[in-house]
Design an enzyme around this catalytic site. Sequence first.
Site, PDB file in Angstrom:
ATOM      1  N   HIS A  98      26.648  25.197  59.798  1.00  0.00           N
ATOM      2  CA  HIS A  98      27.772  24.397  60.308  1.00  0.00           C
ATOM      3  C   HIS A  98      27.347  23.258  61.205  1.00  0.00           C
ATOM      4  CE1 HIS A  98      31.027  27.256  59.136  1.00  0.00           C
ATOM      5  NE2 HIS A  98      30.028  28.129  59.226  1.00  0.00           N
ATOM      6  N   THR A 149      37.783  20.070  60.785  1.00  0.00           N
ATOM      7  CA  THR A 149      38.916  20.633  60.055  1.00  0.00           C
ATOM      8  C   THR A 149      40.217  20.158  60.677  1.00  0.00           C
ATOM      9  OG1 THR A 149      38.546  22.615  61.365  1.00  0.00           O
ATOM     10  CG2 THR A 149      37.841  22.692  59.083  1.00  0.00           C
ATOM     11  N   LYS A 190      31.050  13.998  69.630  1.00  0.00           N
ATOM     12  CA  LYS A 190      32.440  13.795  69.183  1.00  0.00           C
ATOM     13  C   LYS A 190      33.041  12.545  69.835  1.00  0.00           C
ATOM     14  CE  LYS A 190      33.172  18.788  68.470  1.00  0.00           C
ATOM     15  NZ  LYS A 190      33.574  18.944  67.056  1.00  0.00           N
ATOM     16  N   LYS A 235      39.556  18.680  70.393  1.00  0.00           N
ATOM     17  CA  LYS A 235      38.365  19.372  69.874  1.00  0.00           C
ATOM     18  C   LYS A 235      37.486  19.695  71.074  1.00  0.00           C
ATOM     19  CE  LYS A 235      37.853  15.653  67.204  1.00  0.00           C
ATOM     20  NZ  LYS A 235      37.626  16.117  65.856  1.00  0.00           N
ATOM     21  N   ARG A 236      36.460  20.532  70.894  1.00  0.00           N
ATOM     22  CA  ARG A 236      35.535  20.778  71.994  1.00  0.00           C
ATOM     23  C   ARG A 236      35.014  19.455  72.549  1.00  0.00           C
ATOM     24  NH1 ARG A 236      33.500  25.964  73.177  1.00  0.00           N
ATOM     25  NH2 ARG A 236      32.541  24.813  74.876  1.00  0.00           N
TER      26      ARG A 236
END
Length: 763
Positions: free
Chosen positions: A316, A603, A502, A496-497
Amino acid sequence: MPNNNVKSVAMEYLDKPISECTNQELYYILLKIVQREAKLLPVNNEKKKLYYISAEFLIGKMLSNNLLNLGIYDEVKAELAANGKSLDDIELAEIEPSLGNGGLGRLAACFLDSQATLGLTADGVGLNYHFGLFQQFFKFNQQGYKPDEWLIEPTWLTKSDVQYEVPFARFTLTSTLYDLEVLGYKQETRNRLRLFDLDSVNADIIEKGSISFDKTNIEENLTLFLYPDDSDRNGELLRIYQQYFMVSNAAQLIIDEALEKGSNLHDLDEYAVVQINDTHPALIIPEFVRLLTTKHGLTFEEAVDVVSKVVAFTNHTILQEALEKWPMNYLDEIIPDVANIIRGLSDLVKHNFPGNDAVSIIDNNDRAHMAHMAIHYGFSVNGVARLHTEILKNSELKAFYDIYPERFNNKTNGITFRRWIMASNHELSEFLDEKIGRAWHHDADLTGLYDFQDDEEVYQKLAEIKATKKEHLAEHLRITQNIPIRTNSIIDVQIKRIHEYKRQQMLALYIIKKYQMIKAGQKPKTPITILFGGKAAPAYTIAQDIIHLILTLSDLIQRDPEVRPYLQVEMVENYNVTEAEYLIPAADISEQISLASKEASGTGNMKFMLNGALILCTLDGANVEIAEKVGEDNIYIFGRSSEEIVDLYARNAYSAHDYYHREAIKPIVDFIVSDEMLELGNKENLRRLHTDIANKDYFMALIDLEEFIDVKEQMYADYEDQEAWMRKVLVNIAEAGYFSSDRTIREYNDDIWHLESNYQTEA
Ligand code: 26Q
């Protein structure tokens, strides 16, 4: 369900009518109803079973989802409403189990739903952590931590009579197995999520109200916490204890169930296939070898052969820090027999691939690479989006692809439509039913919407649904977090985290730019609300600094009467599955802005698309496939390509400093340490972050910043033409079907698991 209506079960347990029950009591009643209905369904039990082993299962609240999957949601809701009760209010009584971090754990939960829905014989296997990921709160614009206690009665767990002994060097521990029912959508059968707990676990060793405890007291702490702080040696040892406890129990369960069905264990692959969710369960490989050789009389060679036909590995992430490498001396200290088996497995690799150091299991620093072991001794390796798998094959795991090309395959992630539209966006679901019929409940095909491409009424209705979901979100945030948001604003979301790759910091830099523009008189036509949500790992300093920057900007804007009417920035506290269920249906814009090549799939992107938000993204992870499906007119793409980024890293050729000094960038970055920011915020956090971005910027926020600003401005401008916007929204929803996790699971089964299936669909 004649005997299981709410009225009769309330009478049975509480001896009073529905109208006199509290929401807490009704929650208990509904849980009982679901459990009774579930028990009537036989457990899938074909000869071959999938065991999906994962350190995380981020399942979210279960009540609505279970009612929906049992097909009794509407009925129950109506009965409650007729008695003056609201199912939404009752759901507030449910505590969300936070047994995961983010994407990987949520994916595992979507997969369980799809496996059950497709009628596959498949169980999830993991650990019953007593405390999930910490609960986040904000104080003085900093992240704070509270323990996340979720095992409060009534719970969905049922205790089984399965117990195993797990041998460690210093002691042997006993487990207890708890089960959670996993119901498929309108299925006649069910599966289970099987969570092992430590018999001797003792929550009293946690310091009151904190997340601190004695990390060396393994006999009492092993299953207390998901991801105990592993920034020191004891924390790392505890992670190994947890992982081994998880996989030893799993392997014993798998072997027992196969024996029960008549296996002689040489043929274990006819009874079991084990999908390991990233490397956290990789120790199951040597553990199988240990059990098969010491308890069941197989030779080492035979055991290795059996295991290699049973285990399949999903990767992942390509972030180096997440690829687990355990020092052999740690393994020697905790599980010496397993350590020796790993040496045997490593020697075999050295023998088969002499001189090929890139593929060795134990490296020159005497560390065991879990991913390498999983690739050598598994029969399948998959990435989670097409681009990600290509990067694995051509770059990160190239040495392995060269020797085992046939093992590599892609399985682009998906999401369960039951939770992410049917349960969380009834309004949109019902509208789809009305327009394209109900077949999509089973086949996820939403392309029927294309028939309405020029239908203004449909655009109008989609806009109305979005407005309703904004109202719901606003109400929820007002009640639960005391955050007032404007429902007539553009809702722009990044959830998101918190991680530098990111690039939440890049969106924060955009906010600074917008602030400066508004101050200079360039006011947006429609007010903008930018919402963040996400937790930062406690030991991840820069991520804490990013949270501080966002919260300080939020404050600054809130206090500025010139800017406040046009721009609002909020960070939702304790972002989790439940918050996502409110945020996603209300969003107009979804931020998927990772540095290209770094986000394996994502996702959230799929959930937003399905709920009619437009995606602002780099060509990273599954964004690439989403862009392909919707076409470039219906998505907003910016930024350097993954090839460029991979190349920049390979040549060590990115200079943050050069970008920082650009005319368009410096005033934005320097605002982080402007007088007004330093006055409001914490100097240490802001200065450290400023220095980092200006000099290092390892995940290259500055490389794409200018393009990001342009595309965001374009997007806000485009929003003003609502008809054109809704036209794009419609295409996004229509194309979301491919990203159903039912499709993903069918692919896993057709290519990897080969379980008995009929993929039945019934209306
Ligand atoms: C590793 C070593 C030590 C401590 C912790 C870890 C660790 C823990 C969790 C490493 C990775 C994770 C979680 C990874 C994760 O959530 N990955 C996400 O998986 C999603 C499902 O495939 C993808 O959509 C995301 O792109 C990916 O980031």
